[in-house]
Structure formats: structure tokens, C-alpha cells
Design a protein around this motif. Structure first.
Motif, mmCIF file in Angstrom:
data_model
loop_
_atom_site.group_PDB
_atom_site.id
_atom_site.type_symbol
_atom_site.label_atom_id
_atom_site.label_comp_id
_atom_site.label_asym_id
_atom_site.label_seq_id
_atom_site.Cartn_x
_atom_site.Cartn_y
_atom_site.Cartn_z
ATOM 1 N N GLY A 192 13.741 14.774 96.278
ATOM 2 C CA GLY A 192 12.849 15.833 96.726
ATOM 3 C C GLY A 192 12.189 16.191 98.104
ATOM 4 N N HIS A 193 12.812 15.787 99.597
ATOM 5 C CA HIS A 193 12.761 15.745 100.444
ATOM 6 C C HIS A 193 14.238 15.718 101.449
ATOM 7 C CE1 HIS A 193 8.770 15.043 99.536
ATOM 8 N NE2 HIS A 193 9.258 13.662 99.127
ATOM 9 N N MET A 194 14.782 16.873 100.545
ATOM 10 C CA MET A 194 15.913 16.928 101.613
ATOM 11 C C MET A 194 15.499 18.473 101.976
ATOM 12 S SD MET A 194 19.160 16.725 98.681
ATOM 13 C CE MET A 194 19.043 18.219 98.113
ATOM 14 N N ARG A 213 4.916 23.303 103.730
ATOM 15 C CA ARG A 213 4.666 22.052 104.611
ATOM 16 C C ARG A 213 4.579 21.621 103.606
ATOM 17 N NH1 ARG A 213 4.511 20.033 109.353
ATOM 18 N NH2 ARG A 213 2.994 21.366 110.121
ATOM 19 N N CYS A 214 5.496 20.047 103.457
ATOM 20 C CA CYS A 214 5.067 19.122 102.151
ATOM 21 C C CYS A 214 4.700 18.155 102.478
ATOM 22 C CB CYS A 214 7.056 18.549 102.273
ATOM 23 S SG CYS A 214 7.263 17.398 101.392
ATOM 24 N N PRO A 215 3.955 17.659 101.355
ATOM 25 C CA PRO A 215 2.563 15.837 102.202
ATOM 26 C C PRO A 215 3.260 15.362 102.895
ATOM 27 C CG PRO A 215 2.887 16.592 99.736
ATOM 28 C CD PRO A 215 3.692 17.799 100.526
ATOM 29 N N CYS A 216 4.549 14.942 102.582
ATOM 30 C CA CYS A 216 5.593 14.020 103.678
ATOM 31 C C CYS A 216 5.566 14.158 104.766
ATOM 32 C CB CYS A 216 6.722 14.244 102.678
ATOM 33 S SG CYS A 216 7.690 15.264 103.855
ATOM 34 N N GLY A 217 5.209 15.609 105.079
ATOM 35 C CA GLY A 217 4.534 15.280 106.685
ATOM 36 C C GLY A 217 5.948 16.547 107.737
ATOM 37 N N GLY A 274 9.951 22.350 104.671
ATOM 38 C CA GLY A 274 10.890 22.759 104.170
ATOM 39 C C GLY A 274 11.215 21.972 102.715
ATOM 40 N N CYS A 275 10.917 21.065 102.682
ATOM 41 C CA CYS A 275 11.717 20.607 101.545
ATOM 42 C C CYS A 275 12.093 20.844 100.043
ATOM 43 C CB CYS A 275 11.190 18.711 101.421
ATOM 44 S SG CYS A 275 10.294 18.059 103.088
ATOM 45 N N TRP A 276 13.132 20.402 99.576
ATOM 46 C CA TRP A 276 13.344 20.763 98.404
ATOM 47 C C TRP A 276 12.307 21.130 96.933
ATOM 48 C CZ3 TRP A 276 16.975 18.063 94.732
ATOM 49 C CH2 TRP A 276 17.523 19.050 93.916
HETATM 50 ZN ZN LIG Z 1 8.647 16.005 101.298
#
Ligand SMILES: [Zn+2]
Length: 481
Positions: A287-289, A297-301, A304-306
Motif C-alpha cells: 500500500g505504501h509503494m 498525503r498518506c498517514p504513513c508520512g 502518493g502512496c498506492w
Molecule cells: Zn503511505
């Protein structure tokens, strides 16, 4: 049976039908107004706390008790069973947790207990052992239990195997309805957990769980200390992939990638019958590729994460944006939530898409296309033969998988010059993670039992050797301690 085999399935009365059945002991109500139906090929599960009336219900169906109110019909015919024999005659067999078996007698003998076939006549009458052995073996095989030795005492079988013998026996003697009393005393040999988080490589610690307060949580040891049985901990996508490979859409595939579409995207890689966890245990976080540089923005920081483009969250975010912009295409959706944009959810969008709402169908196509792009990237890196798509969002089925397949073909590197992996929908639904964790735990329990047995054998050999040394007169056993 009152109907013949040509009656269509849907027109047949249920094998067993209870309608508001009650049972009283004086003024104690043991069971009150229970209705249920069981048709051919159906499983009905009755859950309840101690004292809820499960055993009373079972005893009524098994002919041990009679009901005081309501109706009990077998094959559509109202019935009152006088005793368990009458229930058996009507094709209802009950298999209790504590089976009536003779532990020291062979499996085949227990299989035919009380109904042994004989051959010959007069003084030459004797038990037809060959038939009993062969029938027992083949009936068990039909249930997937391959007992090499049906001569072993039934007491040496595990509880589950003994229960299978009892079920095979009931079916062989004509049961149409099986009542299984699993009770609360099922032996637990191991515990498996599919944890929603990153699990380290030796599968003992949850390193990080986005939705739980677990940071470096020593989950396996904490539970082992309390449970006294082997505990297996693995990432939930890994256990789901294992379940799909063993029992679901990925059966027979030796290179499989699982993608779980929920609020985010989880995943797992399975090769040659093994889950690939990576050096540190956190492989498969697809998911974070990054698929869109500088994207959402993704919660992972990161950006553009998948999973920002192809997940339940992405679906809801896009729908809410369209609704907030008061786009004319969003009016059906807005009407359904009474204008409250916050009430727009994934299941609602799925429902409208199924009804053919143009905007919702289009949203699924977008999500599906991004899914296909990501899968093409994964194919470039991992080259599996099959992608299994599971998780809540995959309930939308062909609304999603169709566009994903198209995009996959368009983006696959070397297309036309390489075999294409299959993209299939998961089969086991939301339970996949649980099923896989249980099956992996079963394997751990088996390893544990084998290791224990080896330890006991080693100890026994050592004892024999030590005894021989103490009594020099006796021949020495070989020294393989
Ligand atoms: Zn992410």
C-alpha cells in the motif's frame, strides 16, 4: 423421504424445521420460542452461553426430550420423536463430544459397533472383518481422513479424528441430518493470531500496529505465558494469503501474491508453500509503494502512496469531494445521505454502483484502474502466477476486478512476450485471516507434538542405556543416545 430426487431443491421442505419450539420443566423455561430450518447441504450453527438452552434444543432434535410448545417437522411432516432410535430412523444422527467408543478396540470395530456385518451361516457365522476394514477406510477417505492403519485402537486418534469417525459412521448408516454437539470443551492445541500490524521476522513481536496501541508488543510470549499451548502470531494479510492458498482462490498456485483492499492496502507474498516475510518481517506492505510523486498525503508520512488511489479510503474520499463540489453526478448519492457528506461510506457507494449509479460505477473504475497499475508494478518485481484480491472493497467484484485486469494488461512490462498472471477475487471473505491463523497454528501444534515425542523417545533410549550400564550382565543397546 416423502419427496423424490427429481423435486427441485427450492421446492423441497426443509429436512428439519422448528417453529417457536419451547420446553418447560415445571415453571422453569429451558427453551423458549426457538425457530430454525435446516435444508440439504446447509449448516446451521447454534451459539449460546452456558444455560442458554443449546443442549435442550439438541436433545429435542435427537429424540431425547419432547417439546412442550411449537412445532417440529421432519421433511415437512410434523413430528414428535419418542426416543433417539426414532430420530435415527428418520435420518437424524447426533454426534456428541464424548463419543460412545471403546478406546482399545480398532477403529473399524468402533465404526460398526452394534451393526457388525457377518458372513457364513449356522456355526460358521463370523464377523466380516475384511468388509469392515475396507468400508471404514474408504468412508473415512471420503471425508478427507487418510488413516493408514484402521487396526489401531481408536483411543490413539485425536479428538477431531474420533469425531470424524463418528460422523462417517452416521453418514454410512443413512443419516441425512447430523447434529454435532461441539460444546465448550473442544480441546485447544494451539492458538493462532492474524494481527493487523507489522510482525517481526521470528513472529513473536508486533512491531507496530496502525490501529492498535501496540508498539514493540511481545504478543506471542505474553499469550504463551497465560495459555500453556503453542501460540502463533503473524500479520493478518499473511494469514489471509495462507488461507486463500490452502482453501480458497489460490489453491494449486506456487507463486501467489495476495492484495487486501480495505481502508488501506495490505498484502502478502507466498512462494513454494511459504509466506515470504522479508529479512525483518515486514514484506508485503504494498500500500505504501509510491505511484504518484507528490500526490495525496498518506498517514504513513509520505505522499502518493498506492493506497491513496486504490482502497476504501480513496473511494470514500473521491465520492465526498464530488459531493462537496455539488457536482450534478453526485446528486443521487447526496439524496441517499440526506445531504450529510460525512455519511457517505464505502458500502453505500458499492450498493449504488451495483444499482447502476453512473458516478459510483466510475469511481470503482478509477479505483480498479489504479489497482491494475499497482499489480503491474508488483508483477514486474515478483512475477507471480496469480494475484488474489481480497478485503472489504473487493466485495464489489467485477465492478473493480474488470477495470483492474484491463489496466494490468496495459501496464504490464514486456506484455505480449510473457505469460500473464491471473487476477482473481478471494473466496474466503472476511474470515480468511482467521482461517489462515488457525491453520498455521495447527502446523505449529503438530511440530510441537513431534518434537515432544522425539524428546520422550530420546529420554527413553537414554534410560535404557543407563540401565544397561548399571546391570552389566544384560546386553547393551546400541549407543545412539
Ligand atoms: Zn503511505
Amino acid at each position: 423421504m416423502t419427496e423424490d430426487a427429481t423435486t427441485p431443491e427450492k421446492d423441497r421442505p426443509p429436512l428439519v424445521a422448528l417453529d417457536r419450539v419451547s420446553k418447560y420443566y415445571g415453571n422453569i423455561r429451558a427453551l423458549e420460542g426457538v425457530s430454525l430450518e435446516v435444508g440439504a447441504g446447509e449448516i446451521t450453527c447454534v451459539l449460546g452461553d452456558n444455560g442458554a438452552g443449546k443442549s435442550t434444543l439438541i436433545k429435542i432434535i435427537a429424540g431425547l426430550h419432547q417439546h412442550d410448545a411449537g412445532t417440529f417437522a421432519i421433511d415437512g411432516e410434523e413430528t414428535r420423536l419418542a426416543n433417539p432410535r426414532a430420530a435415527l430412523d428418520r435420518g437424524i444422527a447426533t454426534v456428541y463430544q464424548d463419543l460412545a467408543v471403546v478406546p482399545l478396540m480398532p477403529v473399524w470395530r468402533n465404526f460398526f459397533l452394534g451393526s457388525e456385518p457377518v458372513k457364513g451361516s449356522g456355526p460358521l457365522r463370523r464377523l466380516d472383518v475384511g468388509t469392515m476394514r475396507e468400508t471404514t477406510r474408504s468412508e473415512l477417505l471420503r471425508m478427507g481422513i487418510d488413516l493408514r492403519d484402521v487396526d489401531q485402537p481408536i483411543g490413539t486418534l485425536s479428538g477431531g479424528e474420533r469425531q470424524c469417525v463418528a460422523i462417517a459412521r452416521a453418514v454410512h448408516f443413512g443419516a441425512k441430518v447430523l447434529v454435532l454437539d461441539l460444546s465448550d470443551r473442544h480441546d485447544v492445541h494451539a492458538v493462532g493470531i492474524g494481527a493487523a500490524g507489522w510482525v517481526d521476522a521470528d513472529r513473536s513481536t508486533v512491531l507496530f500496529a496502525p490501529h492498535l496501541a501496540w508498539r514493540n508488543e511481545p504478543l506471542r510470549d505474553a499469550l504463551s505465558a497465560r495459555l500453556a499451548v503453542p501460540v502463533l502470531v503473524d500479520n493478518d494479510a499473511n494469514t489471509a494469503a495462507w488461507a486463500e492458498w490452502r482453501f480458497g482462490a489460490g489453491r494449486g498456485e506456487d507463486h501467489l501474491v495476495m492484495i487486501t483492499l480495505g481502508t488501506g492496502i495490505g498484502g502478502a507474498i507466498l512462494q513454494d508453500g511459504q509466506v515470504k516475510r522479508g529479512k525483518y518481517g515486514v514484506a508485503g506492505e504494498f500500500g505504501h509503494m509510491q505511484v504518484v510523486p507528490g500526490g495525496h498525503r498518506c498517514p504513513c508520512g509520505n505522499r502518493g502512496c498506492w493506497e491513496q488511489y486504490s482502497s476504501g479510503n480513496a473511494l470514500v474520499r473521491e465520492a465526498r469531494e464530488l459531493a462537496a463540489a455539488d457536482s450534478p453526478v453526485a446528486h443521487v448519492l447526496l439524496d441517499r445521505v440526506g445531504g450529510t457528506i460525512g455519511d457517505i461510506t464505502g458500502p453505500l457507494i458499492t450498493e449504488l454502483a451495483r444499482e447502476g449509479d453512473a458516478m459510483c460505477v466510475e469511481l470503482f473504475q478509477d479505483i480498479g484502474q489504479w489497482l491494475g497499475v499497482g499489480i503491474a508494478n508488483l508483477a514486474a518485481a515478483l512475477d507471480p502466477s496469480c494475484f488474489v484480491v481480497g478485503g472489504g472493497v473487493s466485495a464489489a467484484d467485477d465492478l473493480l476486478i474488470g477495470p483492474a485486469r484491463d489496466a494490468f494488461r496495459r501496464h504490464l512490462t514486456g506484455r505480449g512476450y510473457r505469460p500473464e498472471a491471473r487476477i482473481v477475487k478471494a473466496e474466503l471473505g472476511p474470515e480468511a485471516g482467521m482461517v489462515g491463523a488457525a491453520d498455521l497454528a495447527r502446523l505449529v501444534a503438530r511440530r510441537f507434538r513431534r518434537a515432544n515425542r522425539r524428546r520422550v523417545e530420546r529420554h527413553e533410549r537414554y534410560e535404557r542405556y543407563a540401565q544397561a550400564l548399571r546391570n552389566p550382565g544384560t546386553p547393551r543397546p546400541s549407543r545412539e543416545v
